[in-house]
Design an enzyme around this catalytic site. Structure first.
Site, mmCIF file in Angstrom:
data_model
loop_
_atom_site.group_PDB
_atom_site.id
_atom_site.type_symbol
_atom_site.label_atom_id
_atom_site.label_comp_id
_atom_site.label_asym_id
_atom_site.label_seq_id
_atom_site.Cartn_x
_atom_site.Cartn_y
_atom_site.Cartn_z
ATOM 1 N N ASP A 1 -2.352 8.507 5.322
ATOM 2 C CA ASP A 1 -3.608 8.240 4.612
ATOM 3 C C ASP A 1 -4.248 6.910 4.980
ATOM 4 O O ASP A 1 -3.602 5.971 5.439
ATOM 5 C CB ASP A 1 -3.392 8.307 3.089
ATOM 6 C CG ASP A 1 -2.298 7.369 2.583
ATOM 7 O OD1 ASP A 1 -1.301 7.156 3.304
ATOM 8 O OD2 ASP A 1 -2.433 6.852 1.460
ATOM 9 N N GLU B 1 0.333 7.775 0.734
ATOM 10 C CA GLU B 1 1.295 6.700 0.457
ATOM 11 C C GLU B 1 0.658 5.638 -0.429
ATOM 12 O O GLU B 1 1.314 5.075 -1.298
ATOM 13 C CB GLU B 1 1.765 6.056 1.775
ATOM 14 C CG GLU B 1 2.921 5.080 1.608
ATOM 15 C CD GLU B 1 2.519 3.759 0.998
ATOM 16 O OE1 GLU B 1 3.278 3.217 0.170
ATOM 17 O OE2 GLU B 1 1.427 3.246 1.333
HETATM 18 ZN ZN ZN Z 1 -1.182 0.085 2.550
HETATM 19 ZN ZN ZN Z 2 0.970 1.162 4.673
#
Ligand code: ZN
Ligand code: ZN
Length: 382
Positions: A69, A126
């Protein structure tokens, strides 16, 4: 640059041009799956993308994880592969993480000099700490039972290709809390007939400071920050409700559990002392990332075997990582890899002018492949 290095730089820049934020990694996932298929690897598409490569008949399985991401940041750089998506940017280097792992898949597919199963995990989201948990809840570790798992994060400002890690806690936890106080609103001129939620809240803010300073050991390195204080009061209206919000960081799960317990004690006690009610929601978004000993030793060895500088006892990082959820389920190691000391490679992660260093791509791919081969060694013919 040789052909392999150039190919990796091309893949990384294509990711960089088209960043997508957590759980919206649609085109990114398609690119990853297409690259894996082109390398002849078995591909499973779901919440994330998983590639599987087997060699020999060994029963051990090793997971290598990359995150996919980007962040809601407007890129300020002017290079020719700048983000084409308004207000979205790969400012944490996850474009590079995916590419290093794809590079490793190519190296291992071309030279499967290992015995066992390699599972390449490309996880979404994440940055909000949700992607690893989503994949685990969806059964990724049941479908692919792992003996060990690893993740690499680039580290701006550290020398290019320098590996650093440690046994034990490497990234902090992050918990968010919200305390709702219910008293009795009324007229500001007649506080005695109300129950002023603001005064009670102020007492709680002060008392919460004593958790770190008086209840945890000095070396705990924990943080309790009240960051918002909202009431329904106005100039002549006594507030009947107040909400306190804040953020907790810890290095050890025990400290996190203790903080939540002390917080409930203080909040319940202060509210009761004033005849008010209070509720707490304590929500841990990121747990602590704890590296296991054997995988961490494996990383240190692999880095040496790959000819890289390695620091085996680095300071823990202050940021949080949702790879922690994989490390909780499977013995694992999270390692940092130096992104270089020159601008823009030394700009902080999440900065609008940060960039992943293309020179790190083949280094990371080689380290991944070395680690996999070291952890799944071929049995020697006797
Ligand atoms: Zn980050
Ligand atoms: Zn990262």
């Amino acid at each position: 640059m040789n052909e392999f290095d150039q190919k990796l730089a091309g893949i990384r820049r294509a990711f960089h041009r088209d960043p997508e934020v957590g759980f919206n990694e649609v085109r990114t996932k398609a690119k990853v799956a297409q690259q894996l298929r082109a390398l002849g690897v078995e591909v499973h598409e779901g919440i994330g993308v998983v590639g599987v490569l087997r060699s020999g008949d060994g029963s051990r399985t090793i997971g290598l994880r990359a995150d996919m991401d980007a962040l809601p940041i407007q890129e300020t750089s002017t290079h020719d592969y700048v983000s084409l998506n308004e207000g979205v940017m790969h400012a944490c280097g996850h474009d590079g993480h995916m590419t290093m792992l794809l590079g490793a898949v190519e190296l291992l597919a071309n030279d499967p000099d290992f015995d066992g199963t390699a599972v390449f995990i490309f996880q979404p989201n994440e940055e909000h700490g949700l992607g690893a948990r989503a994949m685990i809840d969806d059964g990724v570790l049941l479908q692919f039972p792992l003996d060990e798992i690893y993740a690499i994060h680039n580290l701006p400002g550290a020398p290019l290709g320098e590996v650093s890690t440690r046994v034990g806690q490497i990234c902090a936890s992050e918990s968010l809390f919200e305390i709702k106080i219910t008293g009795q609103g009324g007229h500001a001129s007649m506080p005695h007939v109300g129950v002023d939620a603001l005064t009670i809240g102020a007492e709680m803010v002060q008392a919460l400071q004593t958790i770190v300073s008086r209840k945890l050991a000095p070396e705990a390195g924990a943080v309790v920050s009240v960051t918002e204080f909202l009431t329904d009061g106005q100039r002549n209206i006594l507030p009947g409700t107040a909400t306190l919000k804040g953020d907790v960081r810890t290095r050890l799960p025990q400290d996190r559990e203790d903080i939540e317990r002390f917080m409930r004690q203080i909040v319940d006690g202060v509210a009761a002392a004033h005849g008010a009610r209070a509720e707490i929601v304590f929500d841990t978004e990121f747990i602590e990332t704890i590296n296991s000993a054997a995988p961490t030793d494996g990383v240190i060895q692999a880095a040496k075997n790959a000819g890289l500088e390695v620091i085996g006892d680095r300071q823990p990082m202050s940021f949080s990582e949702d790879f922690a959820h994989f490390c909780e389920a499977v013995p694992g190691c999270f390692l940092l890899l130096g992104n270089g000391t020159t601008t823009p490679y030394n700009q902080p992660l999440h900065a609008a002018d940060y960039d992943f260093n293309d020179a790190l791509l083949p280094i990371g791919a080689t380290l991944w492949a070395q680690l996999l081969k070291d952890r799944l060694p071929k049995r020697k013919n006797i």
